[in-house]
Scaffold this motif. Structure first.
Motif, short mmCIF file in Angstrom:
data_model
loop_
_atom_site.label_atom_id
_atom_site.label_comp_id
_atom_site.label_asym_id
_atom_site.label_seq_id
_atom_site.Cartn_x
_atom_site.Cartn_y
_atom_site.Cartn_z
N LEU A 183 44.22 51.12 51.46
CA LEU A 183 43.89 51.22 52.88
C LEU A 183 43.00 50.04 53.25
O LEU A 183 42.16 49.62 52.47
N ARG A 184 43.20 49.51 54.47
CA ARG A 184 42.32 48.44 54.93
C ARG A 184 40.88 48.94 54.90
O ARG A 184 40.59 50.04 55.34
N ALA A 240 43.27 39.94 52.78
CA ALA A 240 42.49 41.05 53.32
C ALA A 240 41.80 41.83 52.20
O ALA A 240 42.15 41.72 51.02
N ARG A 241 40.81 42.61 52.60
CA ARG A 241 40.12 43.52 51.69
C ARG A 241 40.62 44.94 51.93
O ARG A 241 40.87 45.34 53.05
N TYR A 242 40.73 45.70 50.83
CA TYR A 242 41.22 47.07 50.89
C TYR A 242 40.31 47.98 50.07
O TYR A 242 39.48 47.50 49.28
N VAL A 243 40.49 49.27 50.27
CA VAL A 243 39.98 50.25 49.31
C VAL A 243 41.19 51.03 48.81
O VAL A 243 42.16 51.22 49.54
N PHE A 244 41.12 51.43 47.54
CA PHE A 244 42.24 52.19 46.96
C PHE A 244 41.78 53.61 46.69
O PHE A 244 40.81 53.84 45.96
N SER A 256 40.80 43.44 46.45
CA SER A 256 41.40 42.43 47.33
C SER A 256 42.90 42.63 47.44
O SER A 256 43.55 43.18 46.54
N GLY A 257 43.46 42.16 48.56
CA GLY A 257 44.90 42.23 48.73
C GLY A 257 45.65 41.47 47.66
O GLY A 257 46.70 41.92 47.19
N GLN A 258 45.10 40.30 47.25
CA GLN A 258 45.79 39.51 46.23
C GLN A 258 45.86 40.25 44.90
O GLN A 258 46.88 40.21 44.20
N LEU A 301 42.03 40.25 37.01
CA LEU A 301 41.66 40.99 35.80
C LEU A 301 40.42 41.85 36.03
O LEU A 301 40.37 43.02 35.63
N ALA A 302 39.40 41.26 36.67
CA ALA A 302 38.15 41.98 36.89
C ALA A 302 38.35 43.17 37.81
O ALA A 302 37.87 44.28 37.54
N GLU A 303 39.06 42.96 38.92
CA GLU A 303 39.25 44.05 39.88
C GLU A 303 40.23 45.10 39.35
O GLU A 303 40.06 46.30 39.59
N ALA A 304 41.25 44.65 38.62
CA ALA A 304 42.22 45.58 38.07
C ALA A 304 41.57 46.50 37.05
O ALA A 304 41.91 47.69 36.96
#
Length: 249
Positions: free
Chosen positions: A186-187, A175-179, A197-199, A215-218
């Motif tokens: 949150l979804r 799933a995709r989320y926003v933080f 991303s959830g992963q 790495l990129a999203e973190a």
């Protein structure tokens, strides 16, 4: 500790120095048992001063000081050895760590676990051979992301990454989320926040940074959390690292 206590042989590192009067400096240091401390190193700018060569970042020191005010007086410093100083890109990463500690740590609060992580992180950076070869960039990125996450957790801004903040359900890796810094994951559904991303959230919770996508999203997410904690003032070393990336690509 008592404000007028005399502290002897405390392990520590210089984070930053600035001139004080004609021949002295103020050293902001990070120590294992007393956290961040501001020390006047009297005469350290004199050419013959024994302190002159020691008041440098990434030099393991045993520090001794005294004083009743927030600004203490350094009366001895001894090189402790045992750590290779970072070079090249690793050096810039080290300055980034120092700026984070300066900006995020309150003076006088001990963070022994964080101190040990800082020493270990400097060692990991130095072992990257000081290269600016960007085949090694993922190694630097993993080292920095782990330190950022541990630092935020240590000062009380740690985030929960593996649980949906709204429902309490486990994060769905597909799933995709926003933080949102104040709430958590949150979804997505068009809500404001840092997309992730959830992963990636699951990987962050488990301290796994092997996936390039993680790495990129973190990197984006940790930047958002740090910015939220710092407020509006930017980190200078972050911009320098960004400029270095652009120059070498």
């Amino acid at each position: 500790m008592s404000t007028d206590a005399r502290i002897n042989n405390e392990p520590g590192f210089v984070l930053h120095t600035y001139p004080f009067k004609e021949t002295s400096v103020v050293a902001e240091v990070f120590t294992r048992g007393h956290g961040r401390v501001a020390l006047i190193a009297r005469g350290a700018r004199r050419p013959a001063s024994a302190l002159r060569g020691l008041m440098q970042p990434f030099t393991p020191l045993l520090l001794s000081w005294f004083g009743k005010s927030e600004l203490k007086t350094l009366h001895a410093a001894e090189w402790q050895g045992g750590l290779v100083s970072p070079q090249g890109r690793a050096l810039m990463c080290g300055f980034y760590l120092n700026e984070l500690l300066l900006r995020l740590l309150a003076r006088g609060d001990a963070h022994e676990l964080l101190y040990d992580r800082y020493v270990d992180t400097l060692d990991q950076l130095a072992r990257q051979d000081g290269t600016t070869d960007y085949e090694r960039t993922p190694h630097f990125e993993r080292i920095l992301r782990r330190f950022e996450k541990n630092l935020l957790s240590e000062i009380g801004y740690g985030a929960t990454f593996d649980v949906d903040a709204e429902t309490g359900a486990a994060i769905d890796p597909a799933a995709r989320y926003v933080f949102q810094p104040e709430r958590g994951a949150l979804r997505s559904l068009g809500q404001p926040g840092c997309p992730v991303s959830g992963q990636t959230l699951i990987d962050l919770a488990a301290d796994r940074f092997e996936r390039q996508a993680t790495l990129a999203e973190a990197k984006v997410l940790m930047r958002a959390l740090i910015n939220h904690t710092l407020g509006a003032k930017p980190l200078y070393t972050r911009q320098l690292l960004r400029d270095l990336t652009e120059l070498t690509q």
